[in-house]
Structures are given as structure tokens and as C-alpha cells.
Write a protein that holds these residues in place. Structure first.
Motif, PDB file in Angstrom:
ATOM      1  N   LEU B  17       0.826  -1.207   0.000  1.00 37.37           N
ATOM      2  CA  LEU B  17       0.000   0.000   0.000  1.00 37.37           C
ATOM      3  C   LEU B  17       0.862   1.259   0.000  1.00 37.37           C
ATOM      4  CD1 LEU B  17      -2.967  -0.804   2.395  1.00 37.37           C
ATOM      5  CD2 LEU B  17      -3.015  -0.383  -0.060  1.00 37.37           C
ATOM      6  N   SER B  18       1.903   1.254   0.853  1.00 32.50           N
ATOM      7  CA  SER B  18       2.704   2.479   0.924  1.00 32.50           C
ATOM      8  C   SER B  18       3.528   2.647  -0.346  1.00 32.50           C
ATOM      9  CB  SER B  18       3.573   2.507   2.173  1.00 32.50           C
ATOM     10  OG  SER B  18       4.277   1.320   2.299  1.00 32.50           O
ATOM     11  N   ALA B  19       3.938   1.532  -0.966  1.00 27.95           N
ATOM     12  CA  ALA B  19       4.658   1.654  -2.240  1.00 27.95           C
ATOM     13  C   ALA B  19       3.736   2.268  -3.300  1.00 27.95           C
ATOM     14  CB  ALA B  19       5.143   0.285  -2.696  1.00 27.95           C
ATOM     15  N   ASN B  27       1.769  15.060  -3.105  1.00 30.11           N
ATOM     16  CA  ASN B  27       2.823  15.853  -2.472  1.00 30.11           C
ATOM     17  C   ASN B  27       4.107  15.022  -2.375  1.00 30.11           C
ATOM     18  OD1 ASN B  27       4.390  17.377  -0.751  1.00 30.11           O
ATOM     19  ND2 ASN B  27       2.607  18.156   0.344  1.00 30.11           N
ATOM     20  N   PRO B  28       5.205  15.504  -2.953  1.00 34.39           N
ATOM     21  CA  PRO B  28       6.445  14.708  -2.930  1.00 34.39           C
ATOM     22  C   PRO B  28       6.928  14.380  -1.517  1.00 34.39           C
ATOM     23  CG  PRO B  28       6.818  16.907  -3.830  1.00 34.39           C
ATOM     24  CD  PRO B  28       5.353  16.737  -3.730  1.00 34.39           C
ATOM     25  N   VAL B  29       6.677  15.278  -0.547  1.00 31.14           N
ATOM     26  CA  VAL B  29       7.108  14.975   0.823  1.00 31.14           C
ATOM     27  C   VAL B  29       6.328  13.780   1.363  1.00 31.14           C
ATOM     28  CG1 VAL B  29       7.251  15.849   3.170  1.00 31.14           C
ATOM     29  CG2 VAL B  29       7.827  17.320   1.281  1.00 31.14           C
ATOM     30  N   HIS B  30       5.028  13.732   1.048  1.00 29.23           N
ATOM     31  CA  HIS B  30       4.239  12.563   1.456  1.00 29.23           C
ATOM     32  C   HIS B  30       4.799  11.304   0.820  1.00 29.23           C
ATOM     33  CE1 HIS B  30       0.457  15.163   2.436  1.00 29.23           C
ATOM     34  NE2 HIS B  30       1.477  15.359   3.242  1.00 29.23           N
ATOM     35  N   LEU B  35       7.579   6.184   1.481  1.00 38.02           N
ATOM     36  CA  LEU B  35       8.750   5.349   1.169  1.00 38.02           C
ATOM     37  C   LEU B  35       9.405   4.865   2.463  1.00 38.02           C
ATOM     38  CD1 LEU B  35      10.571   4.415  -1.203  1.00 38.02           C
ATOM     39  CD2 LEU B  35      11.976   6.401  -0.756  1.00 38.02           C
ATOM     40  N   ILE B  36       9.490   5.775   3.437  1.00 32.36           N
ATOM     41  CA  ILE B  36      10.089   5.418   4.729  1.00 32.36           C
ATOM     42  C   ILE B  36       9.256   4.328   5.412  1.00 32.36           C
ATOM     43  CG2 ILE B  36      10.591   6.303   7.026  1.00 32.36           C
ATOM     44  CD1 ILE B  36      11.072   9.030   5.489  1.00 32.36           C
ATOM     45  N   LEU B  37       7.924   4.476   5.321  1.00 32.35           N
ATOM     46  CA  LEU B  37       7.046   3.455   5.901  1.00 32.35           C
ATOM     47  C   LEU B  37       7.300   2.095   5.249  1.00 32.35           C
ATOM     48  CD1 LEU B  37       4.753   3.194   7.949  1.00 32.35           C
ATOM     49  CD2 LEU B  37       3.150   3.516   6.085  1.00 32.35           C
ATOM     50  N   ALA B  38       7.498   2.117   3.931  1.00 37.88           N
ATOM     51  CA  ALA B  38       7.780   0.864   3.220  1.00 37.88           C
ATOM     52  C   ALA B  38       9.091   0.253   3.704  1.00 37.88           C
ATOM     53  CB  ALA B  38       7.837   1.123   1.717  1.00 37.88           C
ATOM     54  N   PHE B  39      10.121   1.087   3.872  1.00 37.94           N
ATOM     55  CA  PHE B  39      11.411   0.601   4.381  1.00 37.94           C
ATOM     56  C   PHE B  39      11.242  -0.064   5.743  1.00 37.94           C
ATOM     57  CE2 PHE B  39      14.014   3.925   1.902  1.00 37.94           C
ATOM     58  CZ  PHE B  39      14.296   3.011   0.923  1.00 37.94           C
ATOM     59  N   LEU B  40      10.496   0.617   6.626  1.00 36.17           N
ATOM     60  CA  LEU B  40      10.330   0.107   7.989  1.00 36.17           C
ATOM     61  C   LEU B  40       9.671  -1.258   7.983  1.00 36.17           C
ATOM     62  CD1 LEU B  40       9.280   3.203  10.080  1.00 36.17           C
ATOM     63  CD2 LEU B  40      11.334   1.854  10.266  1.00 36.17           C
ATOM     64  N   ASN B  41       8.633  -1.402   7.130  1.00 39.41           N
ATOM     65  CA  ASN B  41       7.936  -2.684   7.104  1.00 39.41           C
ATOM     66  C   ASN B  41       8.780  -3.767   6.467  1.00 39.41           C
ATOM     67  OD1 ASN B  41       5.020  -2.418   8.153  1.00 39.41           O
ATOM     68  ND2 ASN B  41       5.462  -0.522   7.095  1.00 39.41           N
ATOM     69  N   ALA B  42       9.641  -3.380   5.513  1.00 43.17           N
ATOM     70  CA  ALA B  42      10.581  -4.357   4.940  1.00 43.17           C
ATOM     71  C   ALA B  42      11.507  -4.865   6.043  1.00 43.17           C
ATOM     72  CB  ALA B  42      11.374  -3.718   3.820  1.00 43.17           C
ATOM     73  N   ALA B  43      11.932  -3.945   6.920  1.00 44.07           N
ATOM     74  CA  ALA B  43      12.757  -4.360   8.056  1.00 44.07           C
ATOM     75  C   ALA B  43      11.988  -5.336   8.935  1.00 44.07           C
ATOM     76  CB  ALA B  43      13.187  -3.139   8.866  1.00 44.07           C
ATOM     77  N   GLY B  44      10.682  -5.093   9.084  1.00 43.51           N
ATOM     78  CA  GLY B  44       9.851  -6.017   9.856  1.00 43.51           C
ATOM     79  C   GLY B  44       9.860  -7.407   9.263  1.00 43.51           C
TER      80      GLY B  44
END
Lengths: 337, 205
Positions: B17-19, B27-30, B35-44
């Protein structure tokens, strides 16, 4: 799905109980730390500090907290409201999450994971997002400047903190926090690694945006930095997150350099005292140093801050990594040799 | 369904979903935040695979350092937030092509793999000789012995990239006042430490 919850119901309750078990002492710790901070600061300046609400002014902090809770939450018109409200929540949640792996006594730790120190390092490196998001979403000049300063500052000092942790890890041979403490049975690491202890302490000040490195919220230049547009509850969340981070850094200093819960000497009256009391005493001592630095040292200029991080601490900690590893290798002191 | 499976599905659905939000947020900042949320879940997901060292390194390097600088740059750029719909369609073919190449490569790898992918134990620990070690030690013992050359090479490439970017952006500006700390501290005649007597004061020359 329902079956899953039913069969793991006891675990679920246990997890919630553990969460409360972390949160309540931290809440108490933050209240006391805030009070101590103000009292020490006042004493250095020959003032009395909070002394009206409750005995010795002890209830000043809860009273302030209560006041904030009943204040209106102001959402600036041009702000990005979702990000604006998520930012303080992220700050607080991350600062509490890091405490899950901190051992306060032998075996008394919520989650004794293998990569404990990396976990804390990772979580504390995430802390910058709360500040960045707050600064950007406020859609205002001063918060934005504060956020940019803070991001650059935290990224810079994380590098030297990382190298300091590496020097300690080389002496221990494990990333597990309990084993790091147990490796200090003979000598606490702040004696052989004294320069690194100093570097870590100063970097911890910078990492938690404490004075003299509180440029992200330098009130003489940036009003209140990234917190400028916040009021009421979100502001309290920021405040709490910040102080829990400070306590975490104190606990990290204790675990990495001051021997965690170990007594100073392993003789009778000292080792009869339970470990968590030693741990709390040491954290208090480090926090006292934090508070004294706040009272004594004037704020750095931003270019001086960057110079200290990149031109002094980074080379110093890199050299220390090389020297420590050479000594450990040459005298065959490294664990597992 | 076990707890592990449930957490896997939570993590992977959040990643997907986040990808999706990364490329569709206006908004590019969003986008960067997703992207950061996706990274975190990949770490999970790494943690579920018992690769906790990789998970933590992923967070420290990508989320803690790379994405911060990403966010930094995107915030500073102040890009116009409205993107035309036609603009998205314009990049659709090449995006689809790259996506197809990725999927094809993944399928090729998965078909030809010799590992037993249904077995969790083998997935998280494919090499038998490291069964006893924690994965931090296992990675270290391979990285600095068998693959030391590749490791050093990667380091040299990064160093060259760093020096290159410094050389490209370095410029001498005139009229900038710089502080030289050692010079400041070493001047002797200009600083005087004076013990001021109470109620007498001193004369400033």
C-alpha cells in the motif's frame, strides 16, 4: 482471525501489561527528570526554581502537564494537518519503543534481543523524523529552519556515536546489551575508553538537542524552532518524547561505559543492593551531568557545532576504533582470541 | 494461521500500500514519508525471517541516513504539488517495462533456485555451517573472509563517489569569514585573565 486472537489472548494481555510496565516508570522518571532539571538549573543561577506547588514544588510538573492537557490544540491554517499531528506521536512512540531492550538488572529486560544496541541506535536515528515532519508540516519559517538544523545535527553526531559504539562492541564481542554490561565485571569501560566516554557524552547532548547544542529550538533566533506552532497536547508529547530520549541516552551511557547495574566494587554491602537501584543511581548521575551542562555552557554557534561533529569527533572516533582494535589484536585481548 | 503469518501479511500489505502511495501521492514529501514506511515494514519482514541484523542495518542506513537526506532535499526544493494526469500516462510505458523486467528476473530466480522455499528454517538459514552462529557473526565471518575483495571494492567505489561529489560541489567563495579555532586559541597577548577584586573593579586599557 478470531481463533487466533482467542488462542493468543493471554499473550496479548501480557504484551499490553508489559507496555504499561515500561510506560509507568518512564512517566514517573520524566516527571522527576523535568523537576530535577529545573531545580538544578535554578540552583546554579542562585534561584529557587519550582517551590510553590506541593512539597518542595514537586507537583509543579504534573500541574504544568494538566494545564497543557486542557489547553486548546491549535492547528495552523496552512499546515499539513495529518503530518502535523502525526509528528509528536511518532516522537513519543519511538522514544518509548527504544526502552523495550534496556536491561535494568540481570535478566530484568522486556526483550533480550541479540542486536539490542543496534536496535537502540536504529530507533534513535528514527527520532529525527518527528522533528523533520513537525518543522515541515507547520508551513512556517522558523519551524522549518529548526527542522533542517536538527536533521543535519542529528545525522552528523550519529556518525561519531556509531563509531564510539563500535569501540565498545570490539571490547565486548556481542551486540546484546546484557552481555555488554556483563563484560564490564572487571573494569567499567569508561576507564580504558575514557576519551570515547567523553565523545559519547557530548554526542549524546547533541543527539538529544540538549543545550549547548539546542540549536533546533534556539529561542533567541528561532522562537522555539520546530515546536513553534505546537500547543496543548501535541506540545506535551514532544516534551515527553524529548525527555524520554534524554533518559535513554543516560541509560545508554550507563550501559556502555558505567557498568549498567553492576556495583562499583563487588564486596558485601555494595553487592547486596539490588541491581536496578545501582542502575537508577547511575542514570541519575549522568542526568545530573546533563543538567549541569545545560546550566553552565552557552549555546554553540551552528558552524561551530558542525565543525565539532565532523572535524573533531569523527576523526577522533575513527582513530580510536583503529587504536582499540590494534591493541585488542596485538595483546590478544579481543573476545574469542 | 499463525501469529507469524499474520504479522507477515500485515507487514507486506502495508509495504504494498505504501509503495502504491509513493507513486500516487500528490505531495512529494508525502511520497518520501510513505517510502520510509515501506522501508520500515521491509525491516519487519527481515525480523520475521530471523535476519535481525539486516533489519537493523536497513533501518539505520536507509531510514536513518539516506531517507533523511532524501526528505531534506525534497523539502528544500519546494516542488509544485499538482502533477498533471497526462504526465503520469507519459511515463506509464517505461514504468511498466521496468516492472516487467523486475518480475521476470524474480520469476527466473525463483524457478531456478535450489532452496526449499516452503521451509522456514531453510529460508532463514540457507547455509548449514552457520546454524550455530547468530546472524551478525555469520555475516561477519563470510563478509570479511570469502568476500573481502568484493567488500573492499564496494568501499572504494563509495569513496570515489564521495570524493567525486565533493570535487564537483567545492567552490572557493571570496569574502567569507571563517573561524580558525587553533589560531584563536593560540593568540597569547590578546587575552588576559584577571582576578577582579570586589567593590574595586579594574581599569580597561
Amino acid at each position: 482471525m478470531f481463533n487466533l486472537i482467542q488462542s493468543n489472548f493471554f499473550d496479548l494481555i501480557l504484551i499490553i501489561f508489559y507496555c504499561i510496565l515500561i510506560f509507568i516508570p518512564l512517566l514517573l522518571g520524566v516527571v522527576l527528570a523535568l523537576y530535577a532539571d529545573r531545580k538544578i538549573w535554578a540552583a546554579v543561577q542562585k534561584r529557587r526554581g519550582p517551590n510553590v506547588v506541593g512539597p518542595y514544588g514537586l507537583f509543579q510538573v504534573p500541574a504544568d502537564g494538566l494545564k497543557f492537557i486542557f489547553k486548546e490544540i491549535i492547528l495552523p491554517d496552512g499546515s499539513d494537518k495529518t503530518v502535523f499531528l502525526i509528528a509528536p506521536i511518532i516522537t513519543l512512540a519511538l522514544s518509548i519503543a527504544a526502552w523495550a531492550v534496556v536491561p535494568v538488572q540481570a535478566g530484568v529486560v522486556l526483550s533480550n534481543i541479540n542486536v539490542g544496541i543496534l536496535y537502540i541506535f536504529a530507533i534513535s536515528s528514527l527520532g529525527v523524523y518527528g522533528i523533520l515532519m513537525a518543522g515541515w508540516s507547520s508551513n512556517s519559517k522558523y519551524p522549518f529552519f529548526g527542522a533542517l538544523r536538527s536533521a543535519a545535527q542529528m545525522v552528523s553526531y550519529e556518525v561519531s556515536i556509531g563509531f564510539v559504539i563500535v569501540t565498545v562492541l570490539m571490547c565486548v564481542g556481542s551486540l546484546n546489551l546484557t552481555e555488554i554490561v556483563m563484560a564490564q565485571k572487571t573494569v567499567w569501560f569508561f576507564i580504558p575508553l575514557f576519551p570515547m566516554f567523553i565523545v559519547f557524552f557530548i554526542s549524546a547532548l547533541a543527539e538529544t538537542n540538549r543545550p549547548p547544542f539546542d540549536l533546533p529550538e534556539a529561542e533567541s533566533e528561532l522562537v522555539a524552532g520546530y515546536q513553534t506552532e505546537y500547543s496543548g497536547m501535541p506540545f506535551v508529547l514532544f516534551m515527553f518524547g524529548e525527555y524520554i530520549n534524554i533518559l535513554l541516552m543516560c541509560a545508554m551511557t550507563t550501559i556502555l561505559f558505567l557498568g549498567g547495574w553492576l556495583p562499583p566494587l563487588d564486596i558485601f554491602p555494595l553487592n547486596a543492593i539490588p541491581g536496578f537501584i545501582w542502575f537508577i543511581l547511575k542514570v541519575t548521575l549522568v542526568f545530573y551531568m546533563f543538567a549541569m551542562v545545560k546550566a553552565f555552557v552557552p549555546r554553540y554557534r551552528y558552524d561551530q557545532l558542525m565543525r565539532l561533529g565532523w572535524k573533531v569527533f569523527l576523526p577522533l572516533s575513527l582513530v580510536a576504533v583503529i587504536i582499540t582494535s590494534s591493541i585488542l589484536f596485538f595483546f590478544e585481548l579481543a573476545p574469542g582470541m | 494461521m499463525t501469529v507469524t503469518q499474520l504479522t507477515f501479511y500485515i507487514f507486506s500489505s502495508v509495504i504494498l500500500l505504501s509503495a502504491l502511495m509513493v507513486i500516487s501521492a500528490r505531495n512529494p514529501v508525502h511520497s518520501v514519508l510513505f517510502l520510509i514506511l515501506a522501508f520500515l515494514n521491509a525491516a519487519g519482514i527481515f525480523v520475521i525471517l530471523h535476519a535481525e541484523f539486516l533489519a537493523m542495518i536497513l533501518i539505520i542506513v536507509y531510514v536513518g541516513a539516506v531517507a533523511v537526506l532524501f526528505l531534506f532535499v525534497v523539502m528544500m526544493l519546494d516542488i509544485k504539488t499538482t502533477i498533471e494526469k497526462s504526465n503520469i500516462l507519459q511515463y506509464m510505458p517505461i514504468g511498466l517495462f521496468i516492472g516487467f523486467v523486475f518480475i521476470a528476473e524474480l520469476v527466473i530466480v525463483l524457478i531456478n533456485t535450489k532452496l526449499e522455499l516452503s521451509n522456514m528454517q531453510i529460508l532463514s538459514n540457507p547455509l548449514n555451517k552457520f546454524a550455530e552462529l547468530s546472524n551478525t557473526k555469520a555475516i561477519g565471518s563470510v563478509l570479511y573472509t570469502d568476500y573481502i575483495l568484493h567488500f573492499q571494492l564496494a568501499g572504494v567505489i563509495l569513496l570515489i563517489a564521495m570524493i567525486g561529489s565533493i570535487v564537483l560541489t567545492l567552490r572557493e567563495r571570496s569574502g567569507v569569514k571563517r573561524q580558525s579555532v587553533s589560531e584563536q586559541l593560540s593568540r597569547s597577548s590578546k587575552i588576559d585573565l584577571v582576578d577582579v577584586k570586589s567593590k574595586e573593579g579594574i581599569d580597561i586599557k
